[in-house]
Design an enzyme around this catalytic site. Sequence first.
Site, short mmCIF file in Angstrom:
data_model
loop_
_atom_site.label_atom_id
_atom_site.label_comp_id
_atom_site.label_asym_id
_atom_site.label_seq_id
_atom_site.Cartn_x
_atom_site.Cartn_y
_atom_site.Cartn_z
CB CYS A 79 3.22 -2.06 10.68
SG CYS A 79 4.61 -0.93 10.92
CG HIS B 18 1.35 -1.11 15.26
ND1 HIS B 18 1.51 -2.41 14.83
CD2 HIS B 18 2.42 -0.42 14.78
CE1 HIS B 18 2.63 -2.51 14.13
NE2 HIS B 18 3.19 -1.30 14.08
#
Length: 910
Positions: free
Chosen positions: A736, A835
């Site tokens: 991310c 994630h």
Amino acid sequence: MSGKGFGAVAGGLDDGGTVKQRVLAGIPDVLDEQRFAHGGNLRRLAEQAGCRPDELLDFSANVNPLGPPPWLGQVVGQALQSVDAYPDPDCHDLLMAAAEAYKVWPTQVIAGNGASELIFAAASLGGFGQAVIPSPTYVDYARACKAHRLKVVETPLGDDLSVNFPAMGRLLTTPSLVFLCNPNNPTGALFSPADLREVAAMFPRSRFVVDESFAEFLPEEADRLIRDRPSNVITVLSMTKFFAIPGLRLGLAFADPDVILRLKQAMPAWSVNTLAQKVGARCLRDTAYAARTREQTALLRENLASGLRHVPGIRVLPGVANYLLCRVERVGQDAVPLKERLLAEHRIAIRLCGNYEGLDNNWFRVAVRGGDDNERLIRAMEAVSGTGRGPVVRRTKRTPALMLQGTSSNAGKSVLAAAFCRIFLQDGYNVAPFKAQNMSLNSFVTDEGCEMGRAQVTQAMACRQRPDVRMNPVLLKPGSDTGSQVIVMGRPVGNMSVGEYVRYKPRAWEAVVAAYDSLANEHDIMVLEGAGSPAEVNLKHHDIVNMAMARHAVARVLLAGDIDRGGVFASMVGTMSLLTPAERSMVEGFLINRFRGDESLLEPAFGQMFEHTGKPVLGTIPYIHSLGLPEEDSVSFKEGFRPEARKLSPDQCVDIAVIDLPRISNFNDIDPLHAEPDVRVRVVSDAHALGTPDAVIIPGSKSTVPDMKALRGAGMAAALRALAGNGGRTRVIGICGGFQMLGELVDDPFGLESETTRMDGFGLLPVQTTLVPEKTLTRTWGTHVKSGCAVHGYEIHHGQTKPLSDSLRVALRDNAGQPLGYARDDGRVWGTYLHGLFDADEFRRWFIDQLRSDKGLAPLGTVQVRFDLEDALDHLAGVVRQAVCMEKIYKALGFSGCCTQASLFRAAGG
């Protein structure tokens, strides 16, 4: 003088007057007990209701509906340091505060152990052949006279329930001790102080004791008999009622200095204890609390009176104090059945007024309490009268609720809440977690694309429930030291400073209440979690997550403290001292968390804790190594400590360095790696400590641009470039925000994270990221391209990343074939927005085996650890169940038969 002139006073009554004389000496003790009964006897009322005193809603005693001042616990705690010395017999500081507040000389005021002590002292001064008491009024005036063998003459109030001064004429020709109550208890009516001044001047040989115990509730500009007081008047007031401290007992009397001296001689030494003196002085100087009380009480009184007037058969008299006198006006009925049914069916206590001279049991009095309590009384009375309108709250049932609060952050609240969730589930209950407001950068995306705190996801798993954004309706994601992104019901509503969020909180509270009520309606038990400490005095006035939430949920609170960090007993006692009495009553007991050693060594401390707080320790939870559950916040992560599972020898393990970002988010992505036997995870914040690991992971960040600047300034960017250069074997992975940092450029045209619109990345991947206002929130399933392993997780990001070179490889694809991340052509640097990808057991083993091969170690080949929280949650529940007295927990929640159920679970080896 209102009504009749002074000629009528001097002339007295005719032979047909209504004055009633009663000589109280010789009345049997049983009748005395009935005659002089008071409200507020919670022990006796609870015995009659068959419940605990703290389960009663007491409308029989009149104290401030706002409760004690918020600083009470702090002042009491400070005063306790002086309990090894006698109180100041002169109450110097208290009397100076009273003199300043009421603009009198200190020699004109005296303190007593409640107004009652001062009333009894006034009755003892002698010199009068009789006492005159306009009735109905406070019963202890007559009781004080009886104690000092004074004949009592009770004269009725006028038709309008005001003092009939003209009717006293003939009586006051004999020097008399006159007791007056203004506002009157129980009628709530006022007499004119100007009228009394005239009467006192006409009868200088009589003395007038004016009880202004409830006059503090009058408007500040009201005429009082404290400063402008005739010399033959003693004015008494009760501080315990206005400041809601009846347990401390404190009253003041104002009179001429010679009378004050006589009162002092008639009273015992040290009658006002140190706690009462310290609290009283602070009360008298708290003008803001007094003003707020007057304003709020007036509103609450009018709303209560309006509601009661709609109950058929109930007459409500107007009043100016913090109580209302009412009358049952149904033929053949009095208020006794009403009192009994309210107590038995609704656990609500009211005050019958049949023992007031001039009243009978048709009359009853109710205190003015908080808005929710008043509404509950109104609805209960409607139910008793057969005209109930149904519940006022959105919840259709009161769901038993247990709340975990802590003495600090990282005290173990989240883990303990998860433990109780699993215990209740094991015992056969449909249970759900709830945290009103979570401040965390560690978030999760639900199947509906809503963002919520990761801790409540773990707790939902403990309940075997799907994560539901109602379990965490407000999430704060700090972006700086003074501001956060505010997420309500899973959706961002804006970035706010602290002040802006405080102003927004009433709207946030509406969402919290709606979410809780909806969720609670669907479950048997709710397990709530607080935040930080409930004793943060600077935050309590706008609290929505600790005691305010416990109050709404009617939850029993367990206060947890981390003994591993030290100071747990002091922090628990200190926390309790800073809570208000109402808040302390919600606390069921304490949990000592993360204890190492012999529990028997704690027994002396438990006894002292009970002595200081009146609450027991309900469990000592041992330190659990290799817990295997995600941490709620980054405290443990940043300290570099995480209990590891059993490891292979160091030369058989791979070394993974995780970069510590200032604004790290979703650090739980690393959790599965901790559980592997051949992986050692290091948290690195200093470039010099980076070394030459087998892999470096740059995790997610709430603020990519500021964190990228921080890493560059600390030399970390240069160190990463050196490791990822040609010939190195270290693999660099970005997740991310870390993925965005690996690129060539991060563009922030909307100023979402920085005033700098464009910033160079670390240059390890030929990609460019643009930050956009629209936030991507989605659950994602896909495939790691090189290994062919299935992966799954979620995306939370503002960035849109595109490749800048044809040489880039797609590292992961979602099930629709779209890229989830990119890799350098040699595969040693790659990044993704996904994630949770390391949660996939097969991919995680493939990744570790790649590192093993790079290091010259043989791949292990098969999955070594299944990353499944089920076993960890069951283990946690077993440890906590063994350490905590679950029988008492179930009893506190109002369950019966659960002790046996829990015991059967243990006996079955569950």
